[in-house]
Design a protein around this motif. Sequence first.
Motif, PDB file in Angstrom:
ATOM      1  N   ALA A 255      53.384  76.880 -32.659  1.00 39.37           N
ATOM      2  CA  ALA A 255      52.166  76.073 -32.605  1.00 39.37           C
ATOM      3  C   ALA A 255      51.296  76.541 -31.457  1.00 39.37           C
ATOM      4  O   ALA A 255      51.794  76.921 -30.397  1.00 39.37           O
ATOM      5  CB  ALA A 255      52.525  74.600 -32.426  1.00 39.37           C
ATOM      6  N   SER A 256      49.995  76.516 -31.684  1.00 37.15           N
ATOM      7  CA  SER A 256      49.060  76.929 -30.639  1.00 37.15           C
ATOM      8  C   SER A 256      47.722  76.238 -30.849  1.00 37.15           C
ATOM      9  O   SER A 256      47.489  75.617 -31.887  1.00 37.15           O
ATOM     10  CB  SER A 256      48.876  78.448 -30.655  1.00 37.15           C
ATOM     11  N   GLY A 257      46.846  76.376 -29.852  1.00 35.31           N
ATOM     12  CA  GLY A 257      45.489  75.859 -29.980  1.00 35.31           C
ATOM     13  C   GLY A 257      45.171  74.650 -29.131  1.00 35.31           C
ATOM     14  O   GLY A 257      44.030  74.190 -29.121  1.00 35.31           O
TER      15      GLY A 257
ATOM     16  N   TRP B 166      52.046  67.872 -38.974  1.00 33.64           N
ATOM     17  CA  TRP B 166      51.748  67.821 -37.551  1.00 33.64           C
ATOM     18  C   TRP B 166      52.150  66.436 -37.040  1.00 33.64           C
ATOM     19  O   TRP B 166      51.887  65.431 -37.701  1.00 33.64           O
ATOM     20  CB  TRP B 166      50.264  68.059 -37.288  1.00 33.64           C
ATOM     21  N   HIS B 167      52.743  66.436 -35.870  1.00 24.80           N
ATOM     22  CA  HIS B 167      53.153  65.210 -35.212  1.00 24.80           C
ATOM     23  C   HIS B 167      52.587  65.247 -33.792  1.00 24.80           C
ATOM     24  O   HIS B 167      52.176  66.310 -33.310  1.00 24.80           O
ATOM     25  CB  HIS B 167      54.680  65.122 -35.110  1.00 24.80           C
TER      26      HIS B 167
ATOM     27  N   TYR C  38      51.334  68.007 -29.300  1.00 30.53           N
ATOM     28  CA  TYR C  38      51.322  68.113 -30.757  1.00 30.53           C
ATOM     29  C   TYR C  38      52.367  69.127 -31.204  1.00 30.53           C
ATOM     30  O   TYR C  38      52.457  70.228 -30.642  1.00 30.53           O
ATOM     31  CB  TYR C  38      49.936  68.527 -31.240  1.00 30.53           C
ATOM     32  N   TYR C  39      53.128  68.741 -32.219  1.00 26.89           N
ATOM     33  CA  TYR C  39      54.190  69.574 -32.767  1.00 26.89           C
ATOM     34  C   TYR C  39      53.942  69.791 -34.259  1.00 26.89           C
ATOM     35  O   TYR C  39      53.472  68.889 -34.959  1.00 26.89           O
ATOM     36  CB  TYR C  39      55.548  68.896 -32.622  1.00 26.89           C
TER      37      TYR C  39
ATOM     38  N   GLN D 102      57.442  74.531 -31.155  1.00 30.14           N
ATOM     39  CA  GLN D 102      57.305  73.998 -29.812  1.00 30.14           C
ATOM     40  C   GLN D 102      55.992  73.227 -29.739  1.00 30.14           C
ATOM     41  O   GLN D 102      55.149  73.347 -30.616  1.00 30.14           O
ATOM     42  CB  GLN D 102      57.355  75.128 -28.772  1.00 30.14           C
ATOM     43  N   GLY D 103      55.816  72.399 -28.782  1.00 32.00           N
ATOM     44  CA  GLY D 103      54.607  71.603 -28.701  1.00 32.00           C
ATOM     45  C   GLY D 103      53.450  72.342 -28.063  1.00 32.00           C
ATOM     46  O   GLY D 103      53.622  73.336 -27.350  1.00 32.00           O
ATOM     47  N   THR D 104      52.261  71.839 -28.360  1.00 26.81           N
ATOM     48  CA  THR D 104      51.060  72.337 -27.705  1.00 26.81           C
ATOM     49  C   THR D 104      50.287  71.118 -27.198  1.00 26.81           C
ATOM     50  O   THR D 104      50.082  70.154 -27.924  1.00 26.81           O
ATOM     51  CB  THR D 104      50.205  73.205 -28.651  1.00 26.81           C
TER      52      THR D 104
END
Length: 121
Positions: A5-7, A36-37, A93-94, A113-115
């Motif tokens: 995940a990115s952004g 998305w969570h 966000y995951y 992974q989370g962002t």
Amino acid sequence: VQLQASGGGLVQPGGSLRLSCVASSGSIFNPNAVAWHRQAPGLQRELVARITTGTSLAYADSVKGRFTISRDNAKNTVFLQMNNLKHEDTAVYYCSSGLAAPNGNYYPRYWGQGTLVTVSS
């Protein structure tokens, strides 16, 4: 399946961000949905949006009309376009890949992974 995940980033209220979730190998849909969570400090992780290999989309009430989940099959990527961001959207966000059951329930099997998204003026 490894999801990346990115952004995420810092954005002012009313601003926009687009998150991306890409699978490193194989299909991003395992077996039929990607979601998305988000998890804010002190709160439980919540489902924000889900997309299936068909045409089914689902959103949390808190983001309806502001967030859009979409996919690019050629790039094996699922996006979350977030518009009109609010302070309360601040969270990690995951993305996940899993099973969307016929009754509408979603069962994640793989996690990225989370962002971090921070909405602040």
